[in-house]
Scaffold this motif. Structure first.
Motif, PDB file in Angstrom:
ATOM      1  N   TRP A 141     -19.018  45.614  -6.966  1.00 47.60           N
ATOM      2  CA  TRP A 141     -19.987  44.740  -7.638  1.00 47.60           C
ATOM      3  C   TRP A 141     -19.850  43.296  -7.133  1.00 47.60           C
ATOM      4  CZ3 TRP A 141     -24.365  43.826  -9.652  1.00 47.60           C
ATOM      5  CH2 TRP A 141     -24.590  42.627 -10.338  1.00 47.60           C
ATOM      6  N   ASP A 190     -27.015  40.094  -2.372  1.00 46.40           N
ATOM      7  CA  ASP A 190     -27.932  39.547  -3.388  1.00 46.40           C
ATOM      8  C   ASP A 190     -29.151  40.426  -3.645  1.00 46.40           C
ATOM      9  OD1 ASP A 190     -26.404  37.443  -4.038  1.00 46.40           O
ATOM     10  OD2 ASP A 190     -27.448  35.988  -2.732  1.00 46.40           O
ATOM     11  N   ARG A 234     -28.123  43.196  -5.839  1.00 43.46           N
ATOM     12  CA  ARG A 234     -27.846  42.703  -7.206  1.00 43.46           C
ATOM     13  C   ARG A 234     -29.145  42.546  -7.989  1.00 43.46           C
ATOM     14  NH1 ARG A 234     -23.107  38.960  -8.781  1.00 43.46           N
ATOM     15  NH2 ARG A 234     -21.480  39.933  -7.601  1.00 43.46           N
ATOM     16  N   ARG A 235     -30.107  41.895  -7.325  1.00 39.47           N
ATOM     17  CA  ARG A 235     -31.388  41.664  -8.017  1.00 39.47           C
ATOM     18  C   ARG A 235     -32.051  43.002  -8.361  1.00 39.47           C
ATOM     19  NH1 ARG A 235     -31.751  37.381  -4.352  1.00 39.47           N
ATOM     20  NH2 ARG A 235     -32.980  38.632  -2.909  1.00 39.47           N
ATOM     21  N   GLU A 254     -29.741  44.694 -11.458  1.00 37.96           N
ATOM     22  CA  GLU A 254     -29.347  44.002 -12.691  1.00 37.96           C
ATOM     23  C   GLU A 254     -30.281  44.375 -13.851  1.00 37.96           C
ATOM     24  OE1 GLU A 254     -26.670  39.993 -12.503  1.00 37.96           O
ATOM     25  OE2 GLU A 254     -28.493  40.083 -11.286  1.00 37.96           O
ATOM     26  N   GLY A 255     -29.687  44.748 -14.969  1.00 41.31           N
ATOM     27  CA  GLY A 255     -30.463  45.110 -16.159  1.00 41.31           C
ATOM     28  C   GLY A 255     -30.993  46.530 -16.131  1.00 41.31           C
ATOM     29  N   ARG A 256     -30.737  47.253 -15.037  1.00 41.19           N
ATOM     30  CA  ARG A 256     -31.285  48.620 -14.947  1.00 41.19           C
ATOM     31  C   ARG A 256     -30.280  49.674 -15.394  1.00 41.19           C
ATOM     32  NH1 ARG A 256     -36.218  49.312 -13.206  1.00 41.19           N
ATOM     33  NH2 ARG A 256     -37.152  47.738 -11.877  1.00 41.19           N
ATOM     34  N   VAL A 276     -24.692  48.561 -13.825  1.00 42.80           N
ATOM     35  CA  VAL A 276     -23.556  47.645 -13.755  1.00 42.80           C
ATOM     36  C   VAL A 276     -22.942  47.618 -15.145  1.00 42.80           C
ATOM     37  CG1 VAL A 276     -22.808  45.316 -13.193  1.00 42.80           C
ATOM     38  CG2 VAL A 276     -24.884  46.242 -12.139  1.00 42.80           C
ATOM     39  N   THR A 327     -19.761  46.663 -17.967  1.00 50.26           N
ATOM     40  CA  THR A 327     -18.740  45.655 -18.233  1.00 50.26           C
ATOM     41  C   THR A 327     -17.509  46.373 -18.765  1.00 50.26           C
ATOM     42  OG1 THR A 327     -20.483  44.103 -18.808  1.00 50.26           O
ATOM     43  CG2 THR A 327     -18.256  43.541 -19.542  1.00 50.26           C
ATOM     44  N   LYS A 340     -17.107  43.086 -14.438  1.00 58.07           N
ATOM     45  CA  LYS A 340     -18.245  43.966 -14.154  1.00 58.07           C
ATOM     46  C   LYS A 340     -17.900  44.944 -13.036  1.00 58.07           C
ATOM     47  CE  LYS A 340     -22.052  41.238 -15.762  1.00 58.07           C
ATOM     48  NZ  LYS A 340     -23.362  40.671 -15.437  1.00 58.07           N
TER      49      LYS A 340
END
Ligand code: SIN
Length: 299
Positions: free
Chosen positions: A156, A161, A164-165, A168-170, A209, A211, A218
């Motif tokens: 991670w 980048d 990551r974009r 993220e949030g998926r 991702v 935690t 992460k």
């Protein structure tokens, strides 16, 4: 003046052993030197091991002559144990112990011989995937049989980048059945599943991702074995993205290769790592006992 002398037996929780924890020359892992897991493990020693497990993600305990009961008891200190859906391969009398073995006796496999054939995090296909797993060597081949670990925090931290974009949030879907037929087609270790077994492994969704619930770090949480799709993306986009993530996750510089020694016990953190059985030549015997500790629902 009188001195009071306690005649009470020393309490197991106060037991202390002299041992060292030495980081391996690898992107993860530490060796625990001088600890005997057949002896009582006091509260302070347990706290040291717990901390080291969080810091290093893999602990290697050498030369442990523990029984399955002792492995179960030590594992339970970290949480409740999970019972593998392939209960056919449980150690008789100990449903919490999965036999990982390529040995076939009287035409019958004694354990799950192709466990770990693809990179994965144990039981990621459950609502509550595994916190960690312990594998205790029973019988080792003269060559091969190594286990590889990949550090998913590093995966991670170093993710380009654009990836990551994209993630993220998926969430992603994980299912035990993702590659079951493929494994079944080429090995004797994948029995047909009963309706009850299939009902135990319904697909689940987890964040791509996650935690770590104890360290806050992460980690990427997708694997070539169990992750089937990224939720909300068209199939071709999802497949292409997953392939990029899988390839990145197992970069050489994120890996530790464990070369097994007699009576090794290895305890890894499934919230931080993926692992892979590197393979054993067919003519050589390999047998290990695995316990799997339940973790939290990933967030
Ligand atoms: C597993 O995936 O738990 C088995 C790993 C191994 O046999 O090396």
């Amino acid at each position: 003046m009188t001195t009071s002398v306690s005649l009470a037996e020393p309490r197991a929780q106060d037991a202390q052993q002299h041992f060292d924890i030495r980081a391996l020359d690898a992107p993860l892992g530490a060796e625990v030197i001088g600890l005997d897991l057949t002896q009582p493990l006091g509260v302070a020693d347990f706290a040291r091991l717990h901390r080291a497990h969080l810091d290093h993600h893999v602990l290697v305990f050498r030369d442990q002559r523990i029984t399955p009961e002792q492995q179960i008891a030590f594992s339970r200190r970290f949480g409740p144990l999970q019972i593998h859906v392939l209960h056919q391969f449980a150690l008789p009398g100990h449903p919490e112990v999965l036999i990982v073995s390529n040995i076939v006796e009287n035409g019958k496999p004694v354990g799950l011989g192709d466990a770990g054939h693809f990179w994965h995090s144990d039981l990621s296909y459950k609502e509550k995937p595994s916190l960690g797993s312990m594998l205790h060597a029973q019988e080792l081949p003269a060559e091969g049989g190594d286990t590889l670990f990949a550090n998913m925090h590093l995966a991670w931290d170093t993710l380009p980048d654009h990836l990551r974009r994209a993630v993220e949030g998926r969430s992603a879907e994980h299912t035990y059945l993702a590659r079951y037929a493929e494994l079944q087609a080429r090995s004797p270790w994948r029995p047909n599943l009963s309706a009850a077994q299939i009902a135990q492994v319904k697909p689940v969704e987890h964040p791509v991702v996650r935690t770590h619930p104890e360290t806050g770090r992460k980690a990427l949480f997708v694997s070539e074995h169990f992750t089937t799709r990224i939720v909300g993306l068209p199939e071709d986009e999802s497949r292409a993205l997953l392939e990029e993530l899988f390839a990145h996750s197992v970069r050489e510089d994120f890996l530790y290769r464990h070369v097994w020694r007699e009576h090794d016990m290895v305890f890894w953190d499934n919230r931080s790592l993926m692992h892979l059985a590197a393979g054993t030549p067919d003519h050589l015997r390999r047998k290990l006992y695995r316990t799997t500790i339940e973790g939290d629902a990933p967030f």
